[in-house]
Design a protein around this motif. Structure first.
Motif, PDB file in Angstrom:
ATOM      1  N   MET A   1       0.811  -1.198   0.000  1.00 30.78           N
ATOM      2  CA  MET A   1       0.000   0.000   0.000  1.00 30.78           C
ATOM      3  C   MET A   1       0.858   1.268   0.000  1.00 30.78           C
ATOM      4  N   ARG A   8      -4.322   1.192   4.875  1.00 33.95           N
ATOM      5  CA  ARG A   8      -5.194   0.026   4.778  1.00 33.95           C
ATOM      6  C   ARG A   8      -6.667   0.427   4.767  1.00 33.95           C
ATOM      7  N   TRP A  11      -7.656   1.804   1.445  1.00 30.45           N
ATOM      8  CA  TRP A  11      -7.765   0.726   0.467  1.00 30.45           C
ATOM      9  C   TRP A  11      -9.078  -0.026   0.649  1.00 30.45           C
ATOM     10  N   VAL A  78      -3.571  -0.482  -7.769  1.00 32.71           N
ATOM     11  CA  VAL A  78      -3.237  -1.120  -6.491  1.00 32.71           C
ATOM     12  C   VAL A  78      -3.570  -2.604  -6.552  1.00 32.71           C
TER      13      VAL A  78
END
Length: 114
Positions: A1, A8, A11, A78
């Motif tokens: 990340m 986190r 995400w 990502v």
């Protein structure tokens, strides 16, 4: 990340919106298992980054969060990094072993909810 300058929690919001579509803060909070103010802060930061935007819901009081085009692009970028990392970590582990591990982790999570 960190390669993508995301935390986190950020995400997780991107993941949720990409897979489930426009949602309320409450829906996202329940998915993450955190309080609504925590989710609101995360969404505010993602909004500053122009990854998400607020849109009107079914009635005037409801606000929903959805990914922007930039947010979709970031998610997909990502996702590639995560998929590559997972492949590296799973080298030498059979599909059967992976499935068994997933089942065990689900049982542990269910036990924690009791």
């Amino acid at each position: 990340m960190s390669k993508h300058n995301l935390h986190r929690a950020q995400w997780t919001v991107l993941y949720y919106l990409y897979n489930y579509g426009a949602s309320t803060n409450v829906d996202i909070s329940h998915y993450q298992g955190v309080e609504k103010p925590t989710t609101t802060r995360t969404i505010n930061r993602l909004e500053e980054l122009e990854y998400v935007e607020l849109v009107k819901g079914k009635d005037k009081r409801e606000k929903r969060v959805q990914l922007t085009e930039i947010g979709i692009t970031v998610y997909e970028s990502v996702r590639i990094t995560i998929d590559q990392f997972e492949q590296e970590m799973l080298t030498g582990i059979t599909e059967e072993q992976q499935q068994e591990t997933i089942q065990i982790m689900e049982e542990i999570r269910n036990n924690m909810k009791k």
